[in-house]
Design a protein around this motif. Structure first.
Motif, short mmCIF file in Angstrom:
data_model
loop_
_atom_site.label_atom_id
_atom_site.label_comp_id
_atom_site.label_asym_id
_atom_site.label_seq_id
_atom_site.Cartn_x
_atom_site.Cartn_y
_atom_site.Cartn_z
N ARG A 281 63.32 0.85 67.30
CA ARG A 281 63.70 2.19 66.84
C ARG A 281 62.44 3.00 66.59
N ASP A 282 62.50 4.25 67.06
CA ASP A 282 61.43 5.20 66.82
C ASP A 282 62.09 6.53 66.50
N GLY A 283 62.18 6.84 65.22
CA GLY A 283 62.91 8.04 64.82
C GLY A 283 64.38 7.85 65.08
N ARG A 284 64.95 8.77 65.82
CA ARG A 284 66.39 8.66 66.12
C ARG A 284 66.65 7.98 67.46
N TYR A 285 65.60 7.53 68.11
CA TYR A 285 65.76 6.88 69.42
C TYR A 285 65.64 5.37 69.31
N CYS A 286 66.41 4.68 70.15
CA CYS A 286 66.32 3.24 70.29
C CYS A 286 65.77 2.95 71.69
N PHE A 287 64.78 2.10 71.74
CA PHE A 287 64.18 1.71 73.00
C PHE A 287 64.49 0.24 73.26
N TYR A 288 64.79 -0.06 74.51
CA TYR A 288 65.17 -1.42 74.89
C TYR A 288 64.24 -1.92 75.97
N ARG A 289 63.91 -3.23 75.85
CA ARG A 289 63.10 -3.85 76.89
C ARG A 289 63.48 -5.32 77.00
N LEU A 290 63.19 -5.87 78.15
CA LEU A 290 63.50 -7.27 78.44
C LEU A 290 62.55 -8.19 77.67
N LYS A 291 63.09 -9.25 77.13
CA LYS A 291 62.26 -10.29 76.52
C LYS A 291 61.94 -11.28 77.65
N ARG A 292 60.89 -10.98 78.36
CA ARG A 292 60.56 -11.72 79.58
C ARG A 292 60.47 -13.23 79.38
N GLU A 293 59.81 -13.66 78.31
CA GLU A 293 59.62 -15.09 78.10
C GLU A 293 60.95 -15.80 77.90
N VAL A 294 61.86 -15.19 77.15
CA VAL A 294 63.18 -15.79 76.92
C VAL A 294 63.98 -15.79 78.21
N PHE A 295 63.97 -14.65 78.92
CA PHE A 295 64.70 -14.56 80.18
C PHE A 295 64.17 -15.59 81.18
N TYR A 296 62.86 -15.70 81.27
CA TYR A 296 62.26 -16.64 82.21
C TYR A 296 62.65 -18.08 81.88
N ASP A 297 62.67 -18.43 80.59
CA ASP A 297 63.08 -19.79 80.20
C ASP A 297 64.52 -20.08 80.63
N HIS A 298 65.40 -19.12 80.39
CA HIS A 298 66.80 -19.30 80.80
C HIS A 298 66.93 -19.36 82.32
N TYR A 299 66.16 -18.55 82.99
CA TYR A 299 66.18 -18.55 84.46
C TYR A 299 65.74 -19.92 84.99
N GLN A 300 64.70 -20.49 84.40
CA GLN A 300 64.24 -21.82 84.82
C GLN A 300 65.32 -22.88 84.58
N LYS A 301 65.99 -22.81 83.43
CA LYS A 301 67.06 -23.76 83.13
C LYS A 301 68.21 -23.61 84.13
N LEU A 302 68.54 -22.37 84.47
CA LEU A 302 69.61 -22.11 85.43
C LEU A 302 69.24 -22.68 86.79
N GLN A 303 68.01 -22.48 87.23
CA GLN A 303 67.56 -23.04 88.50
C GLN A 303 67.66 -24.55 88.49
N HIS A 304 67.26 -25.16 87.37
CA HIS A 304 67.31 -26.62 87.27
C HIS A 304 68.76 -27.12 87.34
N GLU A 305 69.65 -26.45 86.60
CA GLU A 305 71.06 -26.85 86.60
C GLU A 305 71.67 -26.72 87.99
N LEU A 306 71.40 -25.60 88.65
CA LEU A 306 71.94 -25.40 90.00
C LEU A 306 71.34 -26.41 90.99
N GLY A 307 70.05 -26.68 90.82
CA GLY A 307 69.39 -27.67 91.67
C GLY A 307 70.01 -29.04 91.50
#
Length: 107
Positions: free
Chosen positions: A58-84
């Motif tokens: 939050r910055d004043g009346r605005y909310c800014f959103y961004r990807l938590k890359r490290e968390v997303f990448y960890d889940h992506y790696q787990k998904l790849q492993h499961e599918l593999g």
């Protein structure tokens, strides 16, 4: 523990993740990319925040959103492993079946 599958199951949330992976965006900037209302998008954002895939700043009346890359990448790696693992298991079963079939066994 997050439910990565729940978070990525919806096309709006997947598109949101893509958008915030490039740069930090406000809720209004995100809404401009969809044909849904701001309250509807807010519900999707809440799920992504709950699942720890994006951050809200939050910055004043605005909310800014961004990807938590490290968390997303960890889940992506787990998904790849499961599918593999699933695919590896299926290929082993197919190989065994074909080898049995070639040895004259019938099914």
């Amino acid at each position: 523990m997050t439910d990565f599958y729940r978070a990525i199951s919806d096309p709006i949330r997947r598109r949101t993740l893509t958008l915030v992976s490039h740069k930090e965006l406000t809720q209004s900037e995100l809404v401009a990319n969809f044909s849904i209302s701001q309250p509807a998008l807010k519900k999707h954002l809440a799920i992504l925040i709950e699942e720890n895939l994006i951050t809200e700043r939050r910055d004043g009346r605005y909310c800014f959103y961004r990807l938590k890359r490290e968390v997303f990448y960890d889940h992506y790696q787990k998904l790849q492993h499961e599918l593999g693992s699933i695919l590896e298991n299926k290929l082993v079963k197919l190989k065994d079946y074909l080898e049995e079939d070639n040895n004259g066994e019938s099914h």
